[in-house]
Write a protein that holds these residues in place. Structure first.
Motif, PDB file in Angstrom:
ATOM      1  N   LEU A 474       0.822  -1.203   0.000  1.00 14.36           N
ATOM      2  CA  LEU A 474       0.000   0.000   0.000  1.00 14.36           C
ATOM      3  C   LEU A 474       0.860   1.260   0.000  1.00 14.36           C
ATOM      4  CD1 LEU A 474      -2.501  -1.176   2.771  1.00 14.36           C
ATOM      5  CD2 LEU A 474      -2.691  -1.494   0.301  1.00 14.36           C
ATOM      6  N   LYS A 475       2.073   1.155   0.521  1.00 12.42           N
ATOM      7  CA  LYS A 475       2.900   2.354   0.703  1.00 12.42           C
ATOM      8  C   LYS A 475       3.684   2.805  -0.524  1.00 12.42           C
ATOM      9  CE  LYS A 475       3.534   3.000   5.570  1.00 12.42           C
ATOM     10  NZ  LYS A 475       4.572   3.279   6.567  1.00 12.42           N
ATOM     11  N   PRO A 476       4.310   1.928  -1.254  1.00 12.77           N
ATOM     12  CA  PRO A 476       5.117   2.403  -2.387  1.00 12.77           C
ATOM     13  C   PRO A 476       4.269   3.073  -3.464  1.00 12.77           C
ATOM     14  CG  PRO A 476       5.662   0.144  -1.867  1.00 12.77           C
ATOM     15  CD  PRO A 476       4.429   0.478  -1.103  1.00 12.77           C
ATOM     16  N   PHE A 477       4.866   3.981  -4.166  1.00 12.53           N
ATOM     17  CA  PHE A 477       4.169   4.677  -5.244  1.00 12.53           C
ATOM     18  C   PHE A 477       3.823   3.711  -6.373  1.00 12.53           C
ATOM     19  CE2 PHE A 477       3.103   7.761  -8.353  1.00 12.53           C
ATOM     20  CZ  PHE A 477       2.652   8.837  -7.613  1.00 12.53           C
ATOM     21  N   ARG A 478       4.804   2.889  -6.727  1.00 13.31           N
ATOM     22  CA  ARG A 478       4.557   1.825  -7.710  1.00 13.31           C
ATOM     23  C   ARG A 478       4.215   0.577  -6.915  1.00 13.31           C
ATOM     24  NH1 ARG A 478       3.903   4.872 -10.963  1.00 13.31           N
ATOM     25  NH2 ARG A 478       5.392   5.951 -12.281  1.00 13.31           N
ATOM     26  N   ARG A 479       3.136  -0.103  -7.269  1.00 13.23           N
ATOM     27  CA  ARG A 479       2.682  -1.198  -6.410  1.00 13.23           C
ATOM     28  C   ARG A 479       2.866  -2.555  -7.059  1.00 13.23           C
ATOM     29  NH1 ARG A 479      -2.693   1.204  -4.279  1.00 13.23           N
ATOM     30  NH2 ARG A 479      -2.795  -0.793  -3.208  1.00 13.23           N
ATOM     31  N   ARG A 480       1.844  -3.111  -7.655  1.00 10.53           N
ATOM     32  CA  ARG A 480       2.071  -4.415  -8.303  1.00 10.53           C
ATOM     33  C   ARG A 480       2.352  -4.165  -9.780  1.00 10.53           C
ATOM     34  NH1 ARG A 480      -0.628  -9.470  -5.285  1.00 10.53           N
ATOM     35  NH2 ARG A 480      -0.674  -8.524  -3.229  1.00 10.53           N
ATOM     36  N   LEU A 481       3.563  -4.381 -10.158  1.00 12.03           N
ATOM     37  CA  LEU A 481       3.948  -4.112 -11.542  1.00 12.03           C
ATOM     38  C   LEU A 481       3.648  -5.342 -12.402  1.00 12.03           C
ATOM     39  CD1 LEU A 481       7.397  -2.452 -10.832  1.00 12.03           C
ATOM     40  CD2 LEU A 481       5.183  -1.355 -11.105  1.00 12.03           C
ATOM     41  N   ASP A 482       3.441  -5.095 -13.668  1.00 17.12           N
ATOM     42  CA  ASP A 482       3.312  -6.202 -14.608  1.00 17.12           C
ATOM     43  C   ASP A 482       4.731  -6.586 -15.020  1.00 17.12           C
ATOM     44  OD1 ASP A 482       2.985  -7.889 -16.725  1.00 17.12           O
ATOM     45  OD2 ASP A 482       1.320  -6.765 -17.606  1.00 17.12           O
ATOM     46  N   GLU A 483       5.286  -7.524 -14.277  1.00 14.08           N
ATOM     47  CA  GLU A 483       6.702  -7.840 -14.478  1.00 14.08           C
ATOM     48  C   GLU A 483       6.954  -8.509 -15.834  1.00 14.08           C
ATOM     49  OE1 GLU A 483       7.779  -9.922 -10.875  1.00 14.08           O
ATOM     50  OE2 GLU A 483       7.184  -8.178  -9.698  1.00 14.08           O
ATOM     51  N   THR A 484       5.984  -9.289 -16.290  1.00 13.00           N
ATOM     52  CA  THR A 484       6.161  -9.950 -17.591  1.00 13.00           C
ATOM     53  C   THR A 484       6.240  -8.900 -18.691  1.00 13.00           C
ATOM     54  OG1 THR A 484       4.810 -11.714 -16.706  1.00 13.00           O
ATOM     55  CG2 THR A 484       5.241 -11.766 -19.064  1.00 13.00           C
ATOM     56  N   GLN A 485       5.293  -7.961 -18.619  1.00 10.52           N
ATOM     57  CA  GLN A 485       5.259  -6.889 -19.616  1.00 10.52           C
ATOM     58  C   GLN A 485       6.566  -6.065 -19.554  1.00 10.52           C
ATOM     59  OE1 GLN A 485       2.945  -6.512 -21.754  1.00 10.52           O
ATOM     60  NE2 GLN A 485       2.480  -4.373 -22.201  1.00 10.52           N
ATOM     61  N   ALA A 486       7.027  -5.801 -18.347  1.00 13.41           N
ATOM     62  CA  ALA A 486       8.247  -5.007 -18.182  1.00 13.41           C
ATOM     63  C   ALA A 486       9.454  -5.726 -18.776  1.00 13.41           C
ATOM     64  CB  ALA A 486       8.480  -4.711 -16.696  1.00 13.41           C
ATOM     65  N   ALA A 487       9.470  -7.059 -18.649  1.00 15.11           N
ATOM     66  CA  ALA A 487      10.600  -7.813 -19.189  1.00 15.11           C
ATOM     67  C   ALA A 487      10.498  -7.960 -20.706  1.00 15.11           C
ATOM     68  CB  ALA A 487      10.655  -9.199 -18.529  1.00 15.11           C
ATOM     69  N   ARG A 488       9.261  -8.133 -21.196  1.00 19.35           N
ATOM     70  CA  ARG A 488       9.087  -8.373 -22.627  1.00 19.35           C
ATOM     71  C   ARG A 488       9.106  -7.078 -23.437  1.00 19.35           C
ATOM     72  NH1 ARG A 488      10.211 -12.448 -21.155  1.00 19.35           N
ATOM     73  NH2 ARG A 488       9.105 -14.422 -21.036  1.00 19.35           N
ATOM     74  N   LYS A 489       8.533  -6.013 -22.860  1.00 20.68           N
ATOM     75  CA  LYS A 489       8.433  -4.767 -23.613  1.00 20.68           C
ATOM     76  C   LYS A 489       8.956  -3.592 -22.801  1.00 20.68           C
ATOM     77  CE  LYS A 489       4.440  -6.156 -26.342  1.00 20.68           C
ATOM     78  NZ  LYS A 489       3.001  -5.997 -26.532  1.00 20.68           N
ATOM     79  N   PRO A 490      10.228  -3.605 -22.480  1.00 19.51           N
ATOM     80  CA  PRO A 490      10.751  -2.505 -21.675  1.00 19.51           C
ATOM     81  C   PRO A 490      10.722  -1.195 -22.471  1.00 19.51           C
ATOM     82  CG  PRO A 490      12.551  -3.860 -22.487  1.00 19.51           C
ATOM     83  CD  PRO A 490      11.268  -4.539 -22.905  1.00 19.51           C
ATOM     84  N   VAL A 491      10.380  -0.115 -21.796  1.00 20.48           N
ATOM     85  CA  VAL A 491      10.401   1.194 -22.453  1.00 20.48           C
ATOM     86  C   VAL A 491      11.716   1.859 -22.049  1.00 20.48           C
ATOM     87  CG1 VAL A 491       9.225   3.403 -22.720  1.00 20.48           C
ATOM     88  CG2 VAL A 491       7.896   1.326 -22.312  1.00 20.48           C
ATOM     89  N   LEU A 492      12.652   1.904 -22.971  1.00 22.19           N
ATOM     90  CA  LEU A 492      13.993   2.349 -22.632  1.00 22.19           C
ATOM     91  C   LEU A 492      14.282   3.766 -23.128  1.00 22.19           C
ATOM     92  CD1 LEU A 492      15.844  -0.999 -23.431  1.00 22.19           C
ATOM     93  CD2 LEU A 492      15.013  -0.202 -21.233  1.00 22.19           C
ATOM     94  N   VAL A 493      13.373   4.319 -23.907  1.00 21.68           N
ATOM     95  CA  VAL A 493      13.600   5.644 -24.475  1.00 21.68           C
ATOM     96  C   VAL A 493      12.466   6.559 -24.037  1.00 21.68           C
ATOM     97  CG1 VAL A 493      13.862   6.943 -26.616  1.00 21.68           C
ATOM     98  CG2 VAL A 493      14.744   4.614 -26.460  1.00 21.68           C
ATOM     99  N   TRP A 494      12.795   7.782 -23.664  1.00 19.28           N
ATOM    100  CA  TRP A 494      11.749   8.731 -23.273  1.00 19.28           C
ATOM    101  C   TRP A 494      11.113   9.300 -24.525  1.00 19.28           C
ATOM    102  CZ3 TRP A 494      11.374  14.290 -23.449  1.00 19.28           C
ATOM    103  CH2 TRP A 494      10.263  14.780 -22.728  1.00 19.28           C
ATOM    104  N   PRO A 495       9.805   9.066 -24.695  1.00 13.77           N
ATOM    105  CA  PRO A 495       9.169   9.584 -25.905  1.00 13.77           C
ATOM    106  C   PRO A 495       8.921  11.077 -25.760  1.00 13.77           C
ATOM    107  CG  PRO A 495       7.591   8.371 -24.541  1.00 13.77           C
ATOM    108  CD  PRO A 495       8.853   8.444 -23.786  1.00 13.77           C
ATOM    109  N   LYS A 496       9.520  11.853 -26.621  1.00 12.23           N
ATOM    110  CA  LYS A 496       9.439  13.318 -26.509  1.00 12.23           C
ATOM    111  C   LYS A 496       7.998  13.794 -26.546  1.00 12.23           C
ATOM    112  CE  LYS A 496      13.447  15.839 -27.427  1.00 12.23           C
ATOM    113  NZ  LYS A 496      14.335  16.590 -28.239  1.00 12.23           N
TER     114      LYS A 496
END
Ligand SMILES: *Cc1c(COP(=O)(O)O)cnc(C)c1O
Length: 496
Positions: A474-496
C-alpha cells in the motif's frame, strides 16, 4: 490492520514512497545546467565541420536538481545497507566496510591487468594466496579465479569436465543430470556447454533420490550437477553414496557452491567426493551483489581436472609470481583478465578477517539464524520438509491459501512493513515456496522484527483482512507491476 510502526525499528526503506519522473520531465525550457561563457568569435576551421546544427537534447536542469534526481533514484532501491534482505539462495549478507578500505589502497585501486609483471607482484601474491585459501576451504586444491560469476563458473567447470572426458576418448558422454530443485543456471550452463540435461525428480524429503539417480546414470552421463545443501535448505545426507555411484558410472560430480555459506570452515565439498565446485564470492565471502555483475565465481577442482584449468594461471617460482599463458590441455582463457581483482580482494579481506580459527562461525551463525527464523514461524506457516534446516529455511503458503492469500501477497505486504521479500516460488518443487535466508550478519533483534512482521501478516490473513493483503503493498508509489510486460516490452527511451 494498521501498519505497525514498530516493524520499522530495525529495518525499512521508505524510498519507494515517492514518485520520480524521468530527467526530461523535470526539465525547464532552456538548458541551464552548465554555466559556461559563450564562445568568442568564429569556431576554428578545423572544428567547424563538427559544429552542431541543432541544439543538443539535454534536459534543462540546475546542478542541484540533477543531483537530487539521481540521489532520489538511488533511494528507490532496497539494499543490504537500508534493511534486512532475506532473499533465499542469494545470501545477501552485509558487505563489511573494511573490505572497501582494502580495495581502495592506492597500490590496489589503480592496478591494470596489462601492467608489467614486475610491478604487479603484490597483487599476484594476493591472488595466489586466495587460490590457496579457496582450495583449502573447498577441499579441492586447484583453483581458477577467472570466472566472473557463479553461472560463469558453472560453464567453466563443465568445460573442464568435458575436456577431461574428451581426453579419455569419451566424446559420447554429454548427458548432465540435474535435480528438479536446481537453480535455473545449472541446466542453462550445461546447454551452453553443448551438453543436454536430464531432470532428476527429488524424493519426498526434497533430497536426491538414490533410486532415481541410479536409473539415469549410464555410459552417456558426463556429470551430475548438484547443490549441497540443496535449494530447499536441506543437507544431502547421502552425498558420499551419491558421489560413489556417479564415479562408478564413469561420470563426474559438479558441485554448485552457491550454498557454501552453510559449510564454510565446517565441512569440505572435496572431502564429500565432489570433483569440481564454483564459489560465489558475493554470497559466501561478502562481496557486493550487482552493480554491473557479481564479478567473481572462482572454480576449485581436484587433481584429475587440474590440467584443464583456464589460462593464464598464476605460478610461483622462487619468490617471483607470474602469469603463465601456455598450457596445451587448458580450456583456454575465459575472461579478458586473470580475474576481477576488486571483487576478489574483498573476498580475501573477509576470509582474513575471520582467519583459519574462526571461519566456521560464518556457517554456524548462518545456520543458527535460519533455524531461529524457522522455529519462530513454523507454528504460523506450513513447513514442507521436517527437521533442521541449513542456512535458509523453507515455508509455503499452504495455510494462508485456504483464506485466499498467496505467497505473492505475503511477499508484497513485507514491502509495506519495511522488509525486502524473501525468495518466492523457488525452489520449483515446492508449491508457493518462500525461501528465507537471514545470513550470519543479522542480529537477533532484526530477525525478531522480521518474524513479527511475518506473524502480523499471518494474523491479518486469519482475521479476514484479505482485501488489504491482495492490495499490498500500500505504501510504495509503484505497487504491483506487470513484471512480464516489463521484461518483454521494456520502455527504454523517453518519448518526446
Ligand atoms: C546464485 C546461484 C547461482 C548463480 O550464481 P550467480 O553468481 O548469480 O551467477 C547458481 N546456483 C544457485 C543455487 C544459486 O543460488
Amino acid at each position: 490492520m494498521s501498519i505497525s510502526d514498530t516493524t520499522f525499528k530495525y529495518s525499512g526503506t521508505v524510498g519507494m514512497q515517492h514518485e520520480e519522473p524521468v530527467l526530461f520531465e523535470h526539465a525547464h525550457e532552456a538548458p541551464e545546467s552548465i554555466n559556461l561563457p559563450g564562445v568568442d568569435g568564429d569556431i576554428s576551421p578545423e572544428l567547424s565541420a563538427f559544429a552542431r546544427k541543432t541544439p543538443a537534447s539535454i534536459p534543462g536542469l540546475s546542478e542541484p536538481e540533477a543531483v537530487r534526481h539521481f540521489v532520489r533514484l538511488s533511494q528507490w532501491n532496497h539494499g543490504i545497507e537500508t534493511g534486512f534482505y532475506p532473499l533465499g539462495s542469494c545470501t545477501m549478507k552485509y558487505n563489511p566496510r573494511v573490505n572497501e578500505q582494502v580495495v581502495r589502497l592506492p597500490g590496489l585501486a589503480h592496478i591494470h591487468p596489462d601492467q608489467p609483471e614486475e610491478t604487479t607482484q603484490g597483487v599476484l601474491e594476493l591472488m595466489y594466496e586466495l587460490q590457496g585459501w579457496l582450495g583449502e576451504i573447498s577441499g579441492l586444491p586447484y583453483v581458477t579465479l577467472q570466472p566472473a560469476a557463479g553461472a560463469h563458473g558453472e560453464l567453466v567447470g563443465l568445460m573442464m569436465i568435458r575436456a577431461a572426458l574428451d581426453a579419455r576418448g569419451q566424446q559420447h558422454r554429454r548427458k548432465v543430470l540435474v535435480p528438479d530443485s536446481a537453480h535455473g543456471t545449472n541446466p542453462a550452463s550445461a546447454t551452453l556447454c553443448g551438453m543436454h540435461t536430464v531432470e532428476l525428480k527429488s524424493g519426498a524429503d526434497g533430497r536426491i533420490d538414490l533410486e532415481e539417480l541410479k536409473r539415469h546414470l549410464d555410459d552417456e552421463t558426463a556429470a551430475l550437477m548438484m547443490t549441497n545443501p540443496n535449494t530447499a535448505g536441506a543437507f544431502e545426507s547421502d552425498i558420499k553414496e551419491i558421489c560413489r555411484l556417479v564415479h562408478e558410472a564413469g561420470a563426474l560430480v559438479y558441485g554448485d557452491g552457491a550454498n557454501l555459506n552453510a559449510l564454510v570452515g565446517v565441512a569440505r565439498p572435496g572431502d564429500m567426493g565432489i570433483d569440481c565446485l564454483h564459489i560465489n564470492v558475493h554470497k559466501t565471502f561478502s562481496t557486493p551483489h550487482g552493480g554491473g555483475g557479481p564479478g567473481g565465481g572462482p572454480v576449485a577442482v581436484n587433481e584429475a581436472l587440474a590440467p584443464y584449468l583456464p589460462v593464464p594461471r598464476i605460478e610461483k617460482h622462487g619468490d617471483t609470481y607470474s602469469l603463465v599463458h601456455s598450457c596445451e590441455t587448458s580450456v583456454g582463457p575465459v575472461l579478458g583478465a586473470p580475474g576481477q581483482i576488486g571483487v576478489l580482494l574483498r573476498a580475501s579481506a573477509y576470509i582474513a578477517a575471520f582467519g583459519r580459527q574462526h571461519l566456521h562461525r560464518i556457517a554456524e551463525d548462518a545456520v543458527l539464524n535460519a533455524n531461529y527464523v524457522l522455529n519462530r514461524l513454523k507454528g504460523r506457516y506450513h513447513v514442507p520438509f521436517d527437521g533442521l534446516c541449513k542456512h535458509e529455511c523453507l515455508l509455503t503458503d499452504e495455510w494462508q491459501e485456504k483464506h485466499g492469500v498467496k505467497t505473492i501477497d505475503i511477499a508484497k505486504r513485507l514491502i509495506d512493513l519495511g522488509f525486502h521479500p524473501m525468495t518466492v516460488y523457488f525452489p520449483l518443487i515446492v508449491h508457493g515456496a518462500m525461501l528465507i535466508e537471514p545470513t550470519e550478519t543479522e542480529s537477533r533483534e532484526t530477525l525478531d522484527a522480521f518474524c513479527d512482521a511475518m506473524i502480523d501478516i499471518a494474523d491479518a490473513c486469519e482475521a479476514g483482512d484479505t482485501a488489504m493483503l491482495h492490495d499490498a503493498p500500500l505504501k510504495p508509489f509503484r505497487r504491483r507491476l506487470d513484471e512480464t510486460q516489463a521484461a518483454r516490452k521494456p520502455v527504454l527511451v523517453w518519448p518526446k
